[in-house]
Motif scaffolding. Structure first.
Motif, PDB file in Angstrom:
ATOM      1  N   LEU A 149      10.242   5.583   1.852  1.00 32.67           N
ATOM      2  CA  LEU A 149       9.771   6.962   1.802  1.00 32.67           C
ATOM      3  C   LEU A 149      10.002   7.510   0.403  1.00 32.67           C
ATOM      4  CD1 LEU A 149       8.809   9.679   3.031  1.00 32.67           C
ATOM      5  CD2 LEU A 149      11.199  10.098   3.689  1.00 32.67           C
ATOM      6  N   LYS A 150       8.915   7.998  -0.200  1.00 32.64           N
ATOM      7  CA  LYS A 150       8.991   8.585  -1.533  1.00 32.64           C
ATOM      8  C   LYS A 150       8.549  10.038  -1.450  1.00 32.64           C
ATOM      9  CE  LYS A 150       7.296   7.912  -6.279  1.00 32.64           C
ATOM     10  NZ  LYS A 150       6.422   7.071  -7.145  1.00 32.64           N
ATOM     11  N   LEU A 151       9.307  10.945  -2.073  1.00 31.69           N
ATOM     12  CA  LEU A 151       8.967  12.364  -2.111  1.00 31.69           C
ATOM     13  C   LEU A 151       8.761  12.775  -3.558  1.00 31.69           C
ATOM     14  CD1 LEU A 151      11.573  13.759   0.451  1.00 31.69           C
ATOM     15  CD2 LEU A 151       9.210  13.106   0.888  1.00 31.69           C
TER      16      LEU A 151
ATOM     17  N   GLN B 282      20.534  17.885  -0.764  1.00 30.41           N
ATOM     18  CA  GLN B 282      21.983  17.832  -0.765  1.00 30.41           C
ATOM     19  C   GLN B 282      22.576  18.594  -1.945  1.00 30.41           C
ATOM     20  OE1 GLN B 282      23.400  13.786  -0.321  1.00 30.41           O
ATOM     21  NE2 GLN B 282      22.660  13.644   1.795  1.00 30.41           N
ATOM     22  N   GLY B 283      21.989  19.800  -2.198  1.00 33.04           N
ATOM     23  CA  GLY B 283      22.523  20.693  -3.223  1.00 33.04           C
ATOM     24  C   GLY B 283      22.153  20.361  -4.646  1.00 33.04           C
TER      25      GLY B 283
ATOM     26  N   VAL C 295       0.845  -1.185   0.000  1.00 32.18           N
ATOM     27  CA  VAL C 295       0.000   0.000   0.000  1.00 32.18           C
ATOM     28  C   VAL C 295       0.882   1.237   0.000  1.00 32.18           C
ATOM     29  CG1 VAL C 295      -0.187  -0.038   2.542  1.00 32.18           C
ATOM     30  CG2 VAL C 295      -1.876   1.219   1.197  1.00 32.18           C
ATOM     31  N   THR C 296       0.432   2.269  -0.701  1.00 31.63           N
ATOM     32  CA  THR C 296       1.103   3.563  -0.672  1.00 31.63           C
ATOM     33  C   THR C 296       0.203   4.551   0.063  1.00 31.63           C
ATOM     34  OG1 THR C 296       0.194   4.077  -2.863  1.00 31.63           O
ATOM     35  CG2 THR C 296       2.437   3.199  -2.767  1.00 31.63           C
ATOM     36  N   VAL C 297       0.793   5.272   1.032  1.00 34.15           N
ATOM     37  CA  VAL C 297       0.029   6.138   1.924  1.00 34.15           C
ATOM     38  C   VAL C 297       0.590   7.550   1.862  1.00 34.15           C
ATOM     39  CG1 VAL C 297      -0.909   6.399   4.244  1.00 34.15           C
ATOM     40  CG2 VAL C 297      -0.149   4.140   3.472  1.00 34.15           C
ATOM     41  N   GLY C 298      -0.260   8.521   1.552  1.00 35.34           N
ATOM     42  CA  GLY C 298       0.147   9.918   1.586  1.00 35.34           C
ATOM     43  C   GLY C 298       0.174  10.418   3.022  1.00 35.34           C
ATOM     44  N   ILE C 299       1.351  10.847   3.508  1.00 34.83           N
ATOM     45  CA  ILE C 299       1.510  11.209   4.913  1.00 34.83           C
ATOM     46  C   ILE C 299       1.382  12.707   5.143  1.00 34.83           C
ATOM     47  CG2 ILE C 299       2.982  11.043   6.951  1.00 34.83           C
ATOM     48  CD1 ILE C 299       2.128   8.348   5.917  1.00 34.83           C
ATOM     49  N   VAL C 300       2.164  13.501   4.419  1.00 29.12           N
ATOM     50  CA  VAL C 300       2.193  14.939   4.686  1.00 29.12           C
ATOM     51  C   VAL C 300       2.567  15.684   3.406  1.00 29.12           C
ATOM     52  CG1 VAL C 300       4.628  14.981   5.383  1.00 29.12           C
ATOM     53  CG2 VAL C 300       3.066  16.699   6.310  1.00 29.12           C
ATOM     54  N   CYS C 301       2.083  16.927   3.299  1.00 28.05           N
ATOM     55  CA  CYS C 301       2.348  17.771   2.141  1.00 28.05           C
ATOM     56  C   CYS C 301       2.868  19.113   2.649  1.00 28.05           C
ATOM     57  CB  CYS C 301       1.042  17.973   1.368  1.00 28.05           C
ATOM     58  SG  CYS C 301       1.242  17.890  -0.398  1.00 28.05           S
ATOM     59  N   ALA C 302       4.000  19.583   2.134  1.00 26.53           N
ATOM     60  CA  ALA C 302       4.567  20.843   2.623  1.00 26.53           C
ATOM     61  C   ALA C 302       5.592  21.363   1.614  1.00 26.53           C
ATOM     62  CB  ALA C 302       5.222  20.643   3.983  1.00 26.53           C
ATOM     63  N   GLN C 303       6.006  22.621   1.779  1.00 26.89           N
ATOM     64  CA  GLN C 303       7.042  23.211   0.935  1.00 26.89           C
ATOM     65  C   GLN C 303       8.437  22.721   1.349  1.00 26.89           C
ATOM     66  OE1 GLN C 303       6.852  26.283  -1.356  1.00 26.89           O
ATOM     67  NE2 GLN C 303       4.771  25.545  -1.676  1.00 26.89           N
ATOM     68  N   ARG C 304       8.569  22.341   2.587  1.00 27.58           N
ATOM     69  CA  ARG C 304       9.850  21.872   3.127  1.00 27.58           C
ATOM     70  C   ARG C 304       9.560  20.701   4.059  1.00 27.58           C
ATOM     71  NH1 ARG C 304      14.901  24.437   5.109  1.00 27.58           N
ATOM     72  NH2 ARG C 304      15.520  23.444   7.080  1.00 27.58           N
ATOM     73  N   ILE C 305      10.277  19.615   3.889  1.00 29.56           N
ATOM     74  CA  ILE C 305      10.052  18.442   4.723  1.00 29.56           C
ATOM     75  C   ILE C 305      11.368  18.051   5.396  1.00 29.56           C
ATOM     76  CG2 ILE C 305       9.495  15.968   4.703  1.00 29.56           C
ATOM     77  CD1 ILE C 305       7.357  16.505   2.703  1.00 29.56           C
TER      78      ILE C 305
ATOM     79  N   GLN D 172      17.654  14.672   7.436  1.00 26.91           N
ATOM     80  CA  GLN D 172      17.608  15.103   6.038  1.00 26.91           C
ATOM     81  C   GLN D 172      16.607  16.250   5.891  1.00 26.91           C
ATOM     82  OE1 GLN D 172      19.639  13.373   3.849  1.00 26.91           O
ATOM     83  NE2 GLN D 172      20.209  11.978   5.522  1.00 26.91           N
ATOM     84  N   THR D 173      16.852  17.108   4.904  1.00 21.53           N
ATOM     85  CA  THR D 173      15.923  18.182   4.577  1.00 21.53           C
ATOM     86  C   THR D 173      15.736  18.226   3.069  1.00 21.53           C
ATOM     87  OG1 THR D 173      16.603  19.526   6.476  1.00 21.53           O
ATOM     88  CG2 THR D 173      15.446  20.665   4.701  1.00 21.53           C
ATOM     89  N   VAL D 174      14.495  18.294   2.637  1.00 21.84           N
ATOM     90  CA  VAL D 174      14.172  18.435   1.214  1.00 21.84           C
ATOM     91  C   VAL D 174      13.275  19.656   1.073  1.00 21.84           C
ATOM     92  CG1 VAL D 174      13.076  17.385  -0.796  1.00 21.84           C
ATOM     93  CG2 VAL D 174      14.381  15.962   0.799  1.00 21.84           C
ATOM     94  N   GLU D 175      13.618  20.543   0.139  1.00 19.36           N
ATOM     95  CA  GLU D 175      12.855  21.768  -0.079  1.00 19.36           C
ATOM     96  C   GLU D 175      12.381  21.841  -1.525  1.00 19.36           C
ATOM     97  OE1 GLU D 175      14.435  25.327   2.480  1.00 19.36           O
ATOM     98  OE2 GLU D 175      16.147  24.367   1.497  1.00 19.36           O
ATOM     99  N   LEU D 176      11.303  22.592  -1.722  1.00 15.04           N
ATOM    100  CA  LEU D 176      10.813  22.847  -3.077  1.00 15.04           C
ATOM    101  C   LEU D 176      11.609  23.994  -3.664  1.00 15.04           C
ATOM    102  CD1 LEU D 176       8.560  21.709  -4.923  1.00 15.04           C
ATOM    103  CD2 LEU D 176       7.165  23.641  -4.203  1.00 15.04           C
ATOM    104  N   SER D 177      12.190  23.794  -4.844  1.00 14.43           N
ATOM    105  CA  SER D 177      13.012  24.814  -5.476  1.00 14.43           C
ATOM    106  C   SER D 177      12.782  24.785  -6.977  1.00 14.43           C
ATOM    107  CB  SER D 177      14.492  24.565  -5.167  1.00 14.43           C
ATOM    108  OG  SER D 177      15.311  25.477  -5.865  1.00 14.43           O
ATOM    109  N   ASP D 178      12.190  25.853  -7.500  1.00 10.56           N
ATOM    110  CA  ASP D 178      11.912  25.955  -8.950  1.00 10.56           C
ATOM    111  C   ASP D 178      11.141  24.741  -9.466  1.00 10.56           C
ATOM    112  OD1 ASP D 178      13.289  28.395  -9.119  1.00 10.56           O
ATOM    113  OD2 ASP D 178      15.206  27.370  -9.387  1.00 10.56           O
ATOM    114  N   GLY D 179      10.172  24.304  -8.667  1.00 13.18           N
ATOM    115  CA  GLY D 179       9.321  23.202  -9.079  1.00 13.18           C
ATOM    116  C   GLY D 179       9.960  21.833  -8.960  1.00 13.18           C
ATOM    117  N   ALA D 180      11.127  21.763  -8.314  1.00 10.77           N
ATOM    118  CA  ALA D 180      11.817  20.479  -8.151  1.00 10.77           C
ATOM    119  C   ALA D 180      12.169  20.267  -6.685  1.00 10.77           C
ATOM    120  CB  ALA D 180      13.075  20.444  -9.021  1.00 10.77           C
TER     121      ALA D 180
END
Length: 417
Positions: free
Chosen positions: A96-98, A50-51, A9-19, A38-46
């Protein structure tokens, strides 16, 4: 236990600009072996991680040996829009998939269904509930999930088209009437979400005893079926004395196994049972069976204007037009000094008459001077299994099969894997 034949099963957990999250073990992502914060941010639609920018990221655990690697997500919303809404840090098994979705980062957890269920039944209620109650809930949570997955696969086979609204909104302009209902959304990126909108899934956060593991193991692969098809096994916190029928809450398609049945068990104040069945934040709601809400005319008029985006003037009356078998109102006329409006179904009524949600739409209206007093019963839509009622039944010695067949008459328990 072999997981070869267990669906995932795939479960949607949370939605945000920065996780922000932490990998509590060794994972693999984009050819790298990673662990820790770890930190993942939304940048120019991507996705910026890690840079570097990516279209999507998958963090896959590198070992299947015990103890299994986990990941922890920060700031996860639970009870979104309800009176118990809050934020938690939650820990999960699996992948975990983003991905980017509608200008946000969507975090998705993928794992075997049976592992998912261990979390669901200890998130929907307390992990210290009686074993027979947890078994009953494991069966209905599995049935509901697999029913939703089956529906989703059928839509994919139809060319990937989103399911038609199927009458989710009906308008009769001549009668100034709007009927709207809120069923499970057609999640495109995952099977189900993690909150009350689907069924609660809070990872390992709420698994504080071994009972959920025992309950899922004892019922492995068991589902409810009717005429050879999976049942859409709805459930709610407290029916208030009688369960409701499907068509009074959602689309006008009765389901034979979702009949209205009497429930004499949910009117309990036994604190020992309630502590077992209700999570900590659920215990804050003590008036779940019988409740009262009062508004002044000014308060009610402002609330209706805000919620329905329609100015009816000062509210002069609330007139129940149609009720379901449990007593829940599914058509309500709201009368104002400027005009009147008929609304439904039950959740639309609950949303229109509360800053969050009324506990249920099963209420009587009392007008007292310049106030409206609503005297209500039950917590939730009331369809299918009543969680508090079922917990009391299990406490009194009833077995999970008898509990299920009481709330879903005509259904059969089948083992499908």
């Amino acid at each position: 236990m072999s997981t070869d034949n267990i669906p995932r099963v795939t479960v949607g957990i949370v939605c945000a600009q920065r996780i922000e999250f932490c990998l509590n073990g060794t994972y693999r992502a984009k050819g790298k072996t990673v662990s820790g914060p770890q930190t993942v941010e939304l940048s120019d639609g991507a996705l910026l991680w890690q840079g570097q920018q990516f279209r999507e990221l998958c963090f896959t655990p590198l070992t299947s040996h015990q103890p299994l690697p986990t990941f922890t997500l920060n700031d996860v919303t639970i009870g979104n829009g309800f009176h118990w809404e809050r934020h938690q840090q939650q820990t999960f098994l699996g992948m975990l998939k983003l991905v980017v979705d509608a200008g946000q980062i969507q975090a998705i957890n993928e794992l075997p269904v049976e592992d998912y269920l261990e979390s669901v039944i200890s998130s929907e209620m307390s992990a210290t509930s009686s074993l027979e109650f947890l078994k009953a809930h494991a069966v209905i949570s599995r049935s509901w999930l697999l029913y939703q997955k089956e529906e989703r696969e059928e839509r994919k086979e139809e060319g990937g088209k989103r399911r038609e609204e199927r009458g989710k909104r009906k308008e009769n302009t001549e009668k100034n009437e709007v009927l709207r209902w809120y069923d499970r959304e057609d999640h495109v990126l995952f099977d189900v979400c993690a909150d009350d909108h689907c069924q609660r899934y809070q990872g390992l956060t709420t698994q504080r005893s071994s009972l959920p593991i025992q309950a899922v193991s004892a019922t492995r692969g068991q589902v409810l079926m009717f005429n050879g098809e999976l049942c859409d096994t709805r459930f709610s916190k407290c029916c208030g004395g009688h369960t409701e029928e499907f068509q009074y809450c959602w689309e006008d398609t009765p389901k034979p196994y979702l009949q209205s049945v009497e429930c004499r068990w949910c009117d309990t104040q036994d604190k020992n049972i309630l502590r077992q069945v209700l999570n900590d934040y659920d215990q804050e709601t003590s008036d779940f069976h019988d409740w009262t809400v009062a508004y002044t005319v000014e308060e009610l008029s402002a609330l209706v204007r805000e919620k329905l985006k329609t100015d009816l003037g000062d509210i002069t009356d609330l007139v129940p037009l149609d009720r379901g078998k449990s007593g829940r109102i599914w058509r309500l006329r709201i009368v104002g000094t400027k005009c009147s409006l008929i609304i439904g179904k039950e959740l639309e009524i609950r949303r229109a008459l509360s800053p969050t949600h009324l506990y249920s739409s099963n209420f009587e209206v009392e007008k007292s001077g310049s106030s409206f007093i609503l005297h209500g019963h039950g917590w939730g839509h009331g369809v299918g299994l009543c969680q508090i009622g079922a917990a009391v039944m299990a406490h009194e010695g009833m077995k999970y099969r008898d509990i299920l067949l009481h709330y879903y008459p005509g259904a059969e328990i089948k083992e499908i894997y």
